[in-house]
Design a protein around this motif. Sequence first.
Motif, PDB file in Angstrom:
ATOM      1  N   THR A 441      14.675 -21.592  57.830  1.00 44.39           N
ATOM      2  CA  THR A 441      16.055 -21.669  58.327  1.00 44.39           C
ATOM      3  C   THR A 441      16.609 -20.272  58.587  1.00 44.39           C
ATOM      4  OG1 THR A 441      16.988 -21.630  56.096  1.00 44.39           O
ATOM      5  CG2 THR A 441      16.481 -23.778  57.035  1.00 44.39           C
ATOM      6  N   SER A 442      17.557 -20.230  59.504  1.00 40.20           N
ATOM      7  CA  SER A 442      18.156 -18.937  59.847  1.00 40.20           C
ATOM      8  C   SER A 442      19.459 -18.685  59.119  1.00 40.20           C
ATOM      9  CB  SER A 442      18.393 -18.862  61.367  1.00 40.20           C
ATOM     10  OG  SER A 442      19.257 -19.902  61.767  1.00 40.20           O
ATOM     11  N   SER A 443      20.014 -19.716  58.495  1.00 41.90           N
ATOM     12  CA  SER A 443      21.257 -19.518  57.752  1.00 41.90           C
ATOM     13  C   SER A 443      21.366 -20.568  56.666  1.00 41.90           C
ATOM     14  CB  SER A 443      22.462 -19.618  58.694  1.00 41.90           C
ATOM     15  OG  SER A 443      22.521 -20.892  59.284  1.00 41.90           O
ATOM     16  N   PRO A 444      21.956 -20.217  55.537  1.00 43.21           N
ATOM     17  CA  PRO A 444      22.110 -21.201  54.471  1.00 43.21           C
ATOM     18  C   PRO A 444      23.024 -22.331  54.901  1.00 43.21           C
ATOM     19  CG  PRO A 444      23.399 -19.241  54.009  1.00 43.21           C
ATOM     20  CD  PRO A 444      22.554 -18.918  55.194  1.00 43.21           C
ATOM     21  N   GLY A 445      22.684 -23.545  54.468  1.00 41.56           N
ATOM     22  CA  GLY A 445      23.508 -24.683  54.816  1.00 41.56           C
ATOM     23  C   GLY A 445      23.324 -25.158  56.231  1.00 41.56           C
ATOM     24  N   GLN A 446      22.264 -24.693  56.912  1.00 39.63           N
ATOM     25  CA  GLN A 446      22.048 -25.096  58.293  1.00 39.63           C
ATOM     26  C   GLN A 446      21.874 -26.600  58.397  1.00 39.63           C
ATOM     27  OE1 GLN A 446      18.818 -23.137  60.225  1.00 39.63           O
ATOM     28  NE2 GLN A 446      18.747 -24.554  61.942  1.00 39.63           N
ATOM     29  N   PHE A 447      22.480 -27.191  59.418  1.00 40.37           N
ATOM     30  CA  PHE A 447      22.346 -28.621  59.653  1.00 40.37           C
ATOM     31  C   PHE A 447      20.928 -28.937  60.142  1.00 40.37           C
ATOM     32  CE2 PHE A 447      22.423 -32.256  62.529  1.00 40.37           C
ATOM     33  CZ  PHE A 447      23.018 -33.225  61.742  1.00 40.37           C
ATOM     34  N   VAL A 448      20.295 -29.911  59.510  1.00 41.26           N
ATOM     35  CA  VAL A 448      18.999 -30.412  59.948  1.00 41.26           C
ATOM     36  C   VAL A 448      19.149 -31.923  60.114  1.00 41.26           C
ATOM     37  CG1 VAL A 448      16.573 -30.731  59.351  1.00 41.26           C
ATOM     38  CG2 VAL A 448      17.710 -28.586  58.796  1.00 41.26           C
ATOM     39  N   PRO A 449      18.816 -32.454  61.272  1.00 42.00           N
ATOM     40  CA  PRO A 449      19.070 -33.883  61.517  1.00 42.00           C
ATOM     41  C   PRO A 449      18.466 -34.810  60.477  1.00 42.00           C
ATOM     42  CG  PRO A 449      18.584 -32.781  63.575  1.00 42.00           C
ATOM     43  CD  PRO A 449      18.346 -31.771  62.482  1.00 42.00           C
ATOM     44  N   ASN A 450      17.296 -34.481  59.954  1.00 40.90           N
ATOM     45  CA  ASN A 450      16.655 -35.350  58.966  1.00 40.90           C
ATOM     46  C   ASN A 450      15.937 -34.527  57.921  1.00 40.90           C
ATOM     47  OD1 ASN A 450      16.435 -38.516  59.710  1.00 40.90           O
ATOM     48  ND2 ASN A 450      16.775 -37.265  61.539  1.00 40.90           N
ATOM     49  N   SER A 451      16.050 -34.970  56.668  1.00 45.11           N
ATOM     50  CA  SER A 451      15.397 -34.259  55.582  1.00 45.11           C
ATOM     51  C   SER A 451      14.977 -35.244  54.502  1.00 45.11           C
ATOM     52  CB  SER A 451      16.329 -33.192  54.985  1.00 45.11           C
ATOM     53  OG  SER A 451      17.551 -33.785  54.564  1.00 45.11           O
ATOM     54  N   LEU A 452      13.958 -34.853  53.753  1.00 40.20           N
ATOM     55  CA  LEU A 452      13.392 -35.709  52.719  1.00 40.20           C
ATOM     56  C   LEU A 452      12.959 -34.858  51.550  1.00 40.20           C
ATOM     57  CD1 LEU A 452      10.674 -38.453  53.088  1.00 40.20           C
ATOM     58  CD2 LEU A 452      10.059 -36.356  51.929  1.00 40.20           C
ATOM     59  N   VAL A 453      13.017 -35.423  50.380  1.00 42.56           N
ATOM     60  CA  VAL A 453      12.494 -34.790  49.184  1.00 42.56           C
ATOM     61  C   VAL A 453      11.718 -35.847  48.413  1.00 42.56           C
ATOM     62  CG1 VAL A 453      14.490 -35.286  47.717  1.00 42.56           C
ATOM     63  CG2 VAL A 453      13.113 -33.244  47.272  1.00 42.56           C
ATOM     64  N   LEU A 454      10.667 -35.443  47.696  1.00 43.52           N
ATOM     65  CA  LEU A 454       9.881 -36.425  46.947  1.00 43.52           C
ATOM     66  C   LEU A 454      10.577 -36.854  45.667  1.00 43.52           C
ATOM     67  CD1 LEU A 454       6.166 -35.177  47.221  1.00 43.52           C
ATOM     68  CD2 LEU A 454       7.379 -36.837  48.650  1.00 43.52           C
ATOM     69  N   TYR A 455      11.136 -35.877  44.921  1.00 45.19           N
ATOM     70  CA  TYR A 455      11.673 -36.187  43.586  1.00 45.19           C
ATOM     71  C   TYR A 455      13.084 -35.654  43.425  1.00 45.19           C
ATOM     72  CZ  TYR A 455       6.893 -37.325  42.159  1.00 45.19           C
ATOM     73  OH  TYR A 455       5.656 -37.896  42.050  1.00 45.19           O
ATOM     74  N   GLN A 456      13.910 -36.458  42.784  1.00 46.05           N
ATOM     75  CA  GLN A 456      15.219 -36.045  42.293  1.00 46.05           C
ATOM     76  C   GLN A 456      15.419 -36.647  40.910  1.00 46.05           C
ATOM     77  OE1 GLN A 456      17.704 -37.425  45.701  1.00 46.05           O
ATOM     78  NE2 GLN A 456      18.396 -35.287  45.844  1.00 46.05           N
ATOM     79  N   ASN A 457      15.884 -35.826  39.982  1.00 49.10           N
ATOM     80  CA  ASN A 457      16.132 -36.278  38.609  1.00 49.10           C
ATOM     81  C   ASN A 457      14.898 -36.954  37.997  1.00 49.10           C
ATOM     82  OD1 ASN A 457      19.069 -35.604  38.486  1.00 49.10           O
ATOM     83  ND2 ASN A 457      19.151 -37.104  40.152  1.00 49.10           N
ATOM     84  N   GLY A 458      13.744 -36.424  38.347  1.00 44.32           N
ATOM     85  CA  GLY A 458      12.499 -36.940  37.794  1.00 44.32           C
ATOM     86  C   GLY A 458      12.037 -38.259  38.359  1.00 44.32           C
ATOM     87  N   GLU A 459      12.731 -38.777  39.369  1.00 47.06           N
ATOM     88  CA  GLU A 459      12.379 -40.056  39.974  1.00 47.06           C
ATOM     89  C   GLU A 459      11.787 -39.838  41.364  1.00 47.06           C
ATOM     90  OE1 GLU A 459      12.560 -43.025  38.506  1.00 47.06           O
ATOM     91  OE2 GLU A 459      13.311 -42.071  36.676  1.00 47.06           O
ATOM     92  N   TYR A 460      10.798 -40.657  41.692  1.00 44.65           N
ATOM     93  CA  TYR A 460      10.180 -40.601  43.016  1.00 44.65           C
ATOM     94  C   TYR A 460      11.085 -41.314  44.001  1.00 44.65           C
ATOM     95  CZ  TYR A 460       6.535 -41.095  46.619  1.00 44.65           C
ATOM     96  OH  TYR A 460       5.794 -41.036  47.787  1.00 44.65           O
TER      97      TYR A 460
END
Length: 700
Positions: A441-460
């Motif tokens: 990314t070129s700047s913090p907080g940049q808008f990205v149309p779609n994003s995914l993460v595998l884990y949050q709070n220890g949950e898949y």
Amino acid sequence: MKLNIFTKRFTILCCSILAMTAMSCKDDFLDEDLTNQYSTDYFLTPQGLEDLTVSLYGNIRWHFGYEWAYGITLYGTDEFTNANDLTNEMWNTYDNRLGPVGATTETGAANKNATSPAALWDQMYYGISSANIIIANAEIIEDEAVRNRCLAHAYFLRGYNYYRLVAQYGGVVLQLEPAEGVVRNFERATEEESWEQVISDFRNAYEHFEGEIYTYGKGVTWTKATAAHFLAKALLFRASERNDAWNSGYIDSDLNEAIDAASYAIDARGPLTDNYRDLYATWSGIDSETEQLDEILMAAPHNADESTKGRFGNRTYNYFTPQFSNFSGGWVRRGVWIGGMDFQRLRPTEYTYAVFDHVNDSRMWKTFKTVYGVNNVLDENVDVELGDPGIVMILNTKDDDTYDNFKFGANIQQPDWRDVDGRLPEWKLGMRQTETSGSLTSSPGQFVPNSLVLYQNGEYVSPNFKSTPISNFFAGINKTDDGSRFAEKGDAHRDVTMARLAETYLVRAECYARLQQYGNAMNDINTVRARAAWKSGENRSYYVDGSVAFENNSLNTGSAAQNYINSNLNINTYYLSNPDIDVTTEASDLSLTSFPDNLPDEDEAVLNALGVSGTYDRALHFILNERTRELLGEWQRWETLSRTGTLIQRARAFNKEATNITENKHELRPIPQSFIDGLLNEDGSNLSAEMKADWQNPGY
């Protein structure tokens, strides 16, 4: 099943069986082109037998021409499950549609493309019929070298086809002579008899091949090392758990012979390719260097000759890619400039991501595609430009809490990825990526149309980013990506690797482990893992795949050229997925120091989830894990788990959609009902219901 497949009256079942012009070859075995049809008599001449030998290469291309490529080999295992497309759902869920009759729209299939259990059965016997003609008549070839070459190919193809049949169905019909007329009375061999035939054919092929003579081009030509590799696999299969009821008398001798065969292939074709990326990701077009590597022992050949592609050509680029054009809302359009079509057939399981060392194993980041670029700006009021990241997939680990409070999905403002002192790290500056610099990314907080993460709070939580009813948002793998296509849904032109030397090492390692020679097993495993580690100087956030072949595509002009640049950013999410890692180009180390004790954390987690203990079981399951890391998506996972007696255990543990998998049933496939119904007794009468039931595998 077409009941006349065992006849001498074939229209040439091999029909130029996709003539040798289909091969990616340097020096052709034949000087003349094959035509589309020959009379039966032609194949009883020396030249006709040579032509028929060449045609055997066409038979293997079938495996990658349509939906069966993944349905019978990858679905219903620990590695892949179905996404929102349900074409072959029954092969993954093991529901009642996976039966002898085969799933149709009338029996509940989602569409007419569903794979029938008869598909493999039919096609393998076509090739066997051709091989039988060569073997039975080879004596008319006076030139000994040519005769041996024809016999080597025929024995190999017959052995390979029977290997595929027995691996899937258990005991099968062993037809070893050309049949006269239509044959409808057969006996089914036992699984023991069937494996003896497979092994005999591979032994014969091994003896007849003249070393490493590349008749048709590296990676395509079958050689002595190819036969050795599959001989080792067949011997290991006979010695494995699926055959425990009868194989005790074979185990030691088979394992030792398998070690010898594997050792020949390793000595003849080693060492491994230096960089794992070069096996698949750097494919730059037809006959590229990627297809000529010594590590490749067998490949299904493809090129741009439309006259030789067969009915379907190579369709494998469709099956591993997520439905990016759907969940991106149109910000990332599909097209020939992106190497994979977004048919969302094969969704990796949580196990598949978790089994990798996310920091030190380069195979993960050279295989998974985690970033797509925007090639279509939908909203001029949003601060997103062409070539910005349009889809970002963060493959973090279960113990990572970096993203616990952030929102992911479609049209979400991305989290602020600044360091604690508020500065944007230097490694995150710049939209573009080269092999030595660049980032996400070129700047913090940049808008990205779609994003995914595998884990949050220890949950898949990865499956939560989805369309209904099943997730179509996942990181796909790039081993079949092909930017050489001439149409969005056009045929791929790249060869499909069917066997390579890294697997030979893992086969030999498993043989050693079964003989309790764990030190030797560890040495072979470490050879594979040494290549997998990051090398000094490597940029860990660099990514490439077969989309790069578009650079050599005649369509690479105008807007298509710009779409290629905008879509393929050559970056991954290594540092976003490992947020505690500082930027580094240091080498990593994946070597084992003891085996099978004190395994890496990711392996211990898998073994704990499976409840595995005991020295041998730990060794076996580690090797199964290593096969995932090395061979993910390479068309053999189902047979590997069935062979080792771990299919039920691992599918239940790691594939939530495999809800109907059943012991003493789904370790084998159903014998096609169309074949059974066409059988006759010797007197010409129909089989009774009881006789038909005796032909069928248990549970069906």
